[in-house]
Design a protein around this motif. Structure first.
Motif, short mmCIF file in Angstrom:
data_model
loop_
_atom_site.label_atom_id
_atom_site.label_comp_id
_atom_site.label_asym_id
_atom_site.label_seq_id
_atom_site.Cartn_x
_atom_site.Cartn_y
_atom_site.Cartn_z
N ARG A 118 55.04 37.15 83.46
CA ARG A 118 55.77 37.76 82.24
C ARG A 118 54.49 38.55 81.61
O ARG A 118 53.78 37.91 80.89
CB ARG A 118 56.31 36.78 81.46
CG ARG A 118 57.29 37.53 80.38
CD ARG A 118 57.96 36.28 79.57
NE ARG A 118 58.82 36.93 78.47
CZ ARG A 118 60.03 37.51 78.71
NH1 ARG A 118 60.48 37.63 79.86
NH2 ARG A 118 60.48 37.97 77.55
N LEU A 119 54.60 40.14 81.62
CA LEU A 119 53.61 40.78 81.19
C LEU A 119 53.92 41.53 80.09
O LEU A 119 54.93 42.26 80.06
CB LEU A 119 53.06 41.65 82.27
CG LEU A 119 51.97 42.90 81.91
CD1 LEU A 119 50.78 42.31 81.53
CD2 LEU A 119 51.94 44.08 82.96
N GLY A 130 59.04 62.30 85.83
CA GLY A 130 58.58 61.61 84.66
C GLY A 130 58.67 60.16 84.92
O GLY A 130 59.92 59.59 85.40
N ILE A 131 57.57 59.23 84.50
CA ILE A 131 57.77 57.78 84.67
C ILE A 131 57.16 57.33 83.32
O ILE A 131 55.93 57.81 83.16
CB ILE A 131 56.95 57.38 85.89
CG1 ILE A 131 57.64 57.70 87.21
CG2 ILE A 131 56.78 55.89 86.00
CD1 ILE A 131 57.13 57.29 88.57
N PRO A 132 57.49 56.22 82.82
CA PRO A 132 57.08 55.56 81.59
C PRO A 132 55.40 54.94 82.10
O PRO A 132 55.19 54.53 83.28
CB PRO A 132 57.77 54.29 81.35
CG PRO A 132 59.09 54.83 81.74
CD PRO A 132 58.92 55.65 82.89
N SER A 133 54.59 55.53 81.27
CA SER A 133 53.15 55.28 81.73
C SER A 133 52.99 53.69 81.52
O SER A 133 52.21 53.22 82.48
CB SER A 133 52.19 55.59 80.39
OG SER A 133 52.27 57.17 80.34
N ALA A 134 53.67 53.02 80.67
CA ALA A 134 53.64 51.47 80.93
C ALA A 134 53.82 51.13 82.18
O ALA A 134 53.40 49.86 82.79
CB ALA A 134 54.29 50.69 80.00
N ASP A 135 54.61 51.63 83.03
CA ASP A 135 55.06 51.17 84.24
C ASP A 135 53.73 51.40 85.31
O ASP A 135 53.68 50.43 86.17
CB ASP A 135 56.02 52.00 85.02
CG ASP A 135 57.44 51.97 84.54
OD1 ASP A 135 57.74 51.03 83.59
OD2 ASP A 135 58.53 52.60 84.75
N ALA A 136 52.94 52.16 85.26
CA ALA A 136 51.67 52.19 85.88
C ALA A 136 50.97 50.97 85.75
O ALA A 136 50.24 50.24 86.63
CB ALA A 136 50.75 53.39 85.61
N VAL A 137 50.90 50.38 84.36
CA VAL A 137 50.11 49.16 84.00
C VAL A 137 50.99 47.92 84.62
O VAL A 137 50.24 46.91 85.20
CB VAL A 137 50.02 48.81 82.48
CG1 VAL A 137 49.35 47.69 82.30
CG2 VAL A 137 49.11 50.11 81.98
N GLY A 138 52.44 47.79 84.49
CA GLY A 138 53.21 46.80 85.02
C GLY A 138 52.66 46.79 86.47
O GLY A 138 52.75 45.77 87.03
N ARG A 139 52.55 47.78 87.11
CA ARG A 139 52.19 47.73 88.55
C ARG A 139 50.97 47.17 89.00
O ARG A 139 50.45 46.35 89.96
CB ARG A 139 52.36 49.31 89.35
CG ARG A 139 51.91 49.27 90.80
CD ARG A 139 52.04 50.71 91.53
NE ARG A 139 51.68 50.67 92.58
CZ ARG A 139 52.55 50.72 93.78
NH1 ARG A 139 53.91 50.23 93.51
NH2 ARG A 139 52.02 50.71 95.14
N GLN A 140 49.90 47.37 88.08
CA GLN A 140 48.50 47.03 88.49
C GLN A 140 48.45 45.16 88.08
O GLN A 140 47.90 44.67 88.82
CB GLN A 140 47.77 47.39 87.21
CG GLN A 140 47.29 48.81 87.28
CD GLN A 140 46.41 49.30 86.05
OE1 GLN A 140 45.56 48.63 85.50
NE2 GLN A 140 46.78 50.51 85.58
N PHE A 141 49.55 44.94 87.71
CA PHE A 141 49.74 43.60 87.03
C PHE A 141 51.00 42.70 87.86
O PHE A 141 51.69 41.98 87.02
CB PHE A 141 49.54 43.06 85.62
CG PHE A 141 48.32 43.50 84.98
CD1 PHE A 141 47.21 42.39 85.02
CD2 PHE A 141 47.97 44.53 84.52
CE1 PHE A 141 45.91 42.59 84.58
CE2 PHE A 141 46.93 45.08 84.02
CZ PHE A 141 45.71 43.88 84.02
#
Length: 198
Positions: free
Chosen positions: A105-106, A89-100
């Motif tokens: 500071r996101l 499992g990985i926090p879903s927000a990490d996928a957005v963090g990777r996109q940006f």
């Protein structure tokens, strides 16, 4: 092969990659919130013949749409049991963090209901403050401290939209799988407060 499922927002997705070459996408599909579960199962049906080669399933844990996350976890657990696939499992927000990852500071926001937002903060793609709840009244102040702010939902204080995708979850999973501490088998959605008692 590595399979990723992301079902925490209004855009669900599934992605299959070559675990040795994370940038090599073998299959991916996205679907909007309507008929989410039906489209998830249709996507799995399309890759049925390849599931025997999948060694790891990565699933998004949220925070976000609680029922969507639960469905994603249930599907991942069923595949683990039926096919002996490892689960992560990985926090879903990490996928957005990777996109940006280029953003210094996101802030990744999500609607937590009950007058609150979830907020996760990243510096150049690295999580520096895990998901936590803030009141909606504090949102503007928090946004002022960020270089950029995004949300999968339409929120009054956040003008930019960005959704977590299974593609980024798969790539993160491929990187993190070597770290044994990341390999969890009994996973729960990220839920940051007590359930409402009725």
């Amino acid at each position: 092969m590595l399979l990723a499922l992301e079902n925490s927002s209004s855009l669900g997705s599934l992605c299959l990659i070559d675990g040795q070459k994370p940038d090599q996408i073998l299959f991916q599909q996205e679907w909007k919130k309507d008929h989410r579960n039906e489209e998830l199962f249709q996507a799995l049906e399309k890759i049925q013949s390849m599931l025997q080669q999948v060694k790891v399933i990565v699933v998004g844990l949220g925070p976000g749409n609680f029922s969507g996350i639960r469905v994603g976890l249930a599907v991942a657990r069923a595949l683990r049991l039926s096919k002996g696939i490892q689960l992560m499992g990985i926090p879903s927000a990490d996928a957005v963090g990777r996109q940006f990852a280029h953003v210094s500071r996101l802030g990744v926001f999500a609607d937590a209901k009950r007058g609150e937002y979830y907020l996760t903060i990243y510096e150049n793609g690295i999580c520096i403050k895990k998901s936590h709840t803030i009141s909606r009244e504090r949102a503007e102040d928090e946004v002022s401290k960020l270089t950029f702010a995004v949300s999968a939902e339409s929120l009054p204080e956040i003008s930019e939209r960005a959704w977590p995708h299974a593609r980024e979850l798969a790539q993160l999973g491929s990187q993190r799988w070597k770290d044994k501490s990341q390999q969890e088998t009994d996973l729960e959605p990220i839920y940051l407060r007590e359930a409402v008692k009725i």
